[in-house]
Design a protein around this motif. Structure first.
Motif, mmCIF file in Angstrom:
data_model
loop_
_atom_site.group_PDB
_atom_site.id
_atom_site.type_symbol
_atom_site.label_atom_id
_atom_site.label_comp_id
_atom_site.label_asym_id
_atom_site.label_seq_id
_atom_site.Cartn_x
_atom_site.Cartn_y
_atom_site.Cartn_z
ATOM 1 N N UNK A 98 14.003 -1.050 -8.073
ATOM 2 C CA UNK A 98 13.787 -1.698 -6.777
ATOM 3 C C UNK A 98 12.722 -0.950 -5.974
ATOM 4 N N UNK A 99 12.718 0.370 -6.046
ATOM 5 C CA UNK A 99 11.688 1.129 -5.341
ATOM 6 C C UNK A 99 10.296 0.793 -5.882
ATOM 7 N N UNK A 100 10.177 0.664 -7.198
ATOM 8 C CA UNK A 100 8.883 0.303 -7.781
ATOM 9 C C UNK A 100 8.418 -1.048 -7.256
ATOM 10 N N UNK B 220 5.038 -1.495 -4.961
ATOM 11 C CA UNK B 220 4.011 -2.416 -5.424
ATOM 12 C C UNK B 220 3.713 -3.464 -4.350
ATOM 13 N N UNK B 221 4.756 -3.879 -3.601
ATOM 14 C CA UNK B 221 4.601 -4.871 -2.544
ATOM 15 C C UNK B 221 3.956 -4.275 -1.296
ATOM 16 N N UNK B 222 4.350 -3.040 -0.941
ATOM 17 C CA UNK B 222 3.980 -2.485 0.358
ATOM 18 C C UNK B 222 2.716 -1.634 0.330
ATOM 19 N N UNK C 6 -0.730 0.184 -11.527
ATOM 20 C CA UNK C 6 -2.041 0.584 -11.021
ATOM 21 C C UNK C 6 -1.921 1.424 -9.758
ATOM 22 N N UNK C 7 -2.781 2.425 -9.642
ATOM 23 C CA UNK C 7 -2.929 3.257 -8.434
ATOM 24 C C UNK C 7 -1.711 4.119 -8.127
ATOM 25 N N UNK C 8 -0.782 4.234 -9.055
ATOM 26 C CA UNK C 8 0.406 5.059 -8.828
ATOM 27 C C UNK C 8 0.521 6.094 -9.943
ATOM 28 N N UNK C 9 0.492 7.368 -9.560
ATOM 29 C CA UNK C 9 0.761 8.469 -10.479
ATOM 30 C C UNK C 9 2.181 8.978 -10.219
ATOM 31 N N UNK C 10 2.867 9.399 -11.255
ATOM 32 C CA UNK C 10 4.236 9.881 -11.133
ATOM 33 C C UNK C 10 4.321 11.298 -11.688
ATOM 34 N N UNK C 11 4.857 12.210 -10.876
ATOM 35 C CA UNK C 11 5.053 13.603 -11.299
ATOM 36 C C UNK C 11 6.547 13.899 -11.223
ATOM 37 N N UNK C 12 7.115 14.325 -12.332
ATOM 38 C CA UNK C 12 8.557 14.580 -12.412
ATOM 39 C C UNK C 12 8.786 16.046 -12.760
ATOM 40 N N UNK C 13 9.494 16.752 -11.875
ATOM 41 C CA UNK C 13 9.874 18.143 -12.117
ATOM 42 C C UNK C 13 11.312 18.172 -12.611
ATOM 43 N N UNK C 14 11.577 18.999 -13.616
ATOM 44 C CA UNK C 14 12.954 19.119 -14.094
ATOM 45 C C UNK C 14 13.204 20.539 -14.586
ATOM 46 N N UNK C 15 14.467 20.980 -14.548
ATOM 47 C CA UNK C 15 14.770 22.359 -14.950
ATOM 48 C C UNK C 15 14.702 22.524 -16.469
ATOM 49 N N UNK C 16 13.821 23.383 -16.920
ATOM 50 C CA UNK C 16 13.607 23.558 -18.354
ATOM 51 C C UNK C 16 14.895 23.986 -19.059
ATOM 52 N N UNK C 17 15.243 23.255 -20.121
ATOM 53 C CA UNK C 17 16.397 23.618 -20.941
ATOM 54 C C UNK C 17 17.743 23.287 -20.328
#
Length: 427
Positions: free
Chosen positions: A111-113, A117-119, A147-158
């Motif tokens: 829903x956020x996507x 995309x709408x806003x 388009x025009x959206x980059x996503x960066x995801x941080x997560x705890x290694x291991x």
């Protein structure tokens, strides 16, 4: 829809602004300036899931998005079911893992996507979020290729299951994944530091996609209405919510504030029990995060707790509607075995909620616990606890053999900022 910053109440924004901005100043969460009480609950519960969800969201959001457009967005986002399964007499599991990444985060992420995309209207956006497991996959799949959206995801290694990790680290393209040498709370702090850094925020066009974003939170309200709609008529149920960052419980309590007949809530945590201890003592005293079987709940400083406090502070709910319970590793495994003994295979997070529900439920009372992820996402721990193999659904089988594309960074904000400015800012 008007919202205000819980830390800086003078800062008010529209729904559109809150979705695009994510956090307010001083890392403050946005909260609705008012919540309606629905006087036609029976009529709402009689509607199909997507149509009902669109109606609920339209009443909350207002005319910032047309009702027709919102309905289309919801149809696109909620194109899978959320069945309520009776596992014992009067005890039901709300299965929220039938979406593309097999976890409840699919509802909010998709829903956020649709909202962005709408806003966003073609503006460049970088989604920066931390995940303890399921958020990463849901957000990555919801935004992959947009388009025009980059996503960066941080997560705890291991510290998340290998199959969870594969679901979001193998996509590539506009999805960038970073394994942080630390725990989830440290990943979350790096996200907050990024939003506090005016230079980084502007250069990267930052937004956040975890449950601090109001669009995700409101989407989650809808499946609580779906749960009650599937129950036989009668006494309002007790609902047990596996709780880490506390967005899921916040959504449940907003649903009750809107008029949904839920009798009582149990906030079920694992050994990371900041909230249960606070609820008993009145002292907020986070301790170092412990690694557990229910790793998506390995959170010692839950971001969404201020919103739950706001529901009490502004008179929407009374504190008596909430109990808390911490379920340790031994009882988590016991709960998984108890569920298996009645023919229901479950994973550690749902097992925590089930055990807390059983402790709270009175004889003859009806209860719901949330199944937030498919058990195959935690295949190793489920097989070890139950001593039996479980098969992989197609979504997991397809990624199991793929190579992850993550980079590893230390818990160091300056290193993260440098990496993002070099890799993301000019994409």
């Amino acid at each position: 829809m008007q919202l205000f910053n819980l830390k800086v109440p003078s800062e008010t924004v529209s729904f559109s602004q809150a979705v695009k901005q994510g956090l307010g100043s001083q890392q403050g969460l946005f909260f609705p300036a008012s919540l309606p009480v629905f006087d036609d609950i029976a009529a709402l519960l009689a509607m199909p899931f997507a149509a009902r969800s669109a109606e609920i969201l339209h009443r909350l959001i207002g005319d910032e998005i047309s009702k027709a457009r919102l309905s289309a967005m919801v149809e696109q986002a909620f194109n899978f079911e959320a069945p309520l399964v009776e596992v014992e007499d009067n005890i039901y599991c709300l299965e929220l893992f039938h979406g593309p990444t097999l976890a409840f985060k699919d509802f909010g992420g998709r829903f956020m996507a649709q909202c962005l995309a709408q806003l966003a209207k073609g503006e460049k956006i970088t989604i920066l979020t931390a995940t303890s497991g399921d958020t990463g996959a849901a957000v990555a799949h919801a935004f992959h290729g947009l388009d025009n959206i980059q996503v960066v995801i941080l997560y705890p290694k291991g510290k998340i299951s290998p199959l969870q990790e594969k679901l979001f680290t193998t996509l590539g393209g506009n999805i960038h994944t970073i394994a942080i040498e630390g725990d989830f709370d440290q990943c979350q702090q790096l996200v907050k530091s990024s939003f506090d850094d005016g230079h980084a925020r502007k250069a990267l066009h930052l937004n956040s996609a975890n449950s601090i974003n109001i669009s995700r939170l409101l989407a989650q309200v809808c499946y609580y209405f779906e749960a009650v709609a599937q129950l036989p008529q009668g006494e309002a149920p007790l609902v047990s919510v596996p709780s880490g960052n506390f967005g899921n419980l916040t959504a449940a309590m907003i649903a009750k504030a809107l008029g949904l007949p839920i009798g009582h809530f149990v906030a079920a945590t694992n050994s990371n029990d900041t909230v249960p201890r606070y609820w008993k003592s009145g002292e907020w005293a986070p301790q170092p995060t412990q690694a557990t079987l229910s790793n998506a709940m390995d959170v010692s400083q839950p971001n969404n707790w201020p919103r739950i406090e706001a529901l009490f502070q502004y008179g929407y709910l009374d504190k008596s509607c909430l109990s808390t319970d911490a379920v340790d590793e031994e009882y988590t495994q016991l709960a998984m075995r108890q569920l298996a003994s009645v023919g229901y295979i479950s994973e550690p997070h749902a097992a925590v909620a089930y055990k807390a529900l059983k402790r709270e439920l009175a004889e003859g009372q009806r209860g719901i616990f949330l199944g937030t992820a498919h058990p195959a996402k935690f295949r190793e721990s489920v097989e070890n606890v139950l001593g039996q193999p479980i098969s992989l659904p197609p979504a997991l089988a397809e990624v199991a053999g793929k190579e992850g594309l993550s980079v590893t960074l230390p818990y160091d904000y300056d290193r993260l900022k440098q990496h993002l400015l070099e890799r993301i800012a000019n994409v």
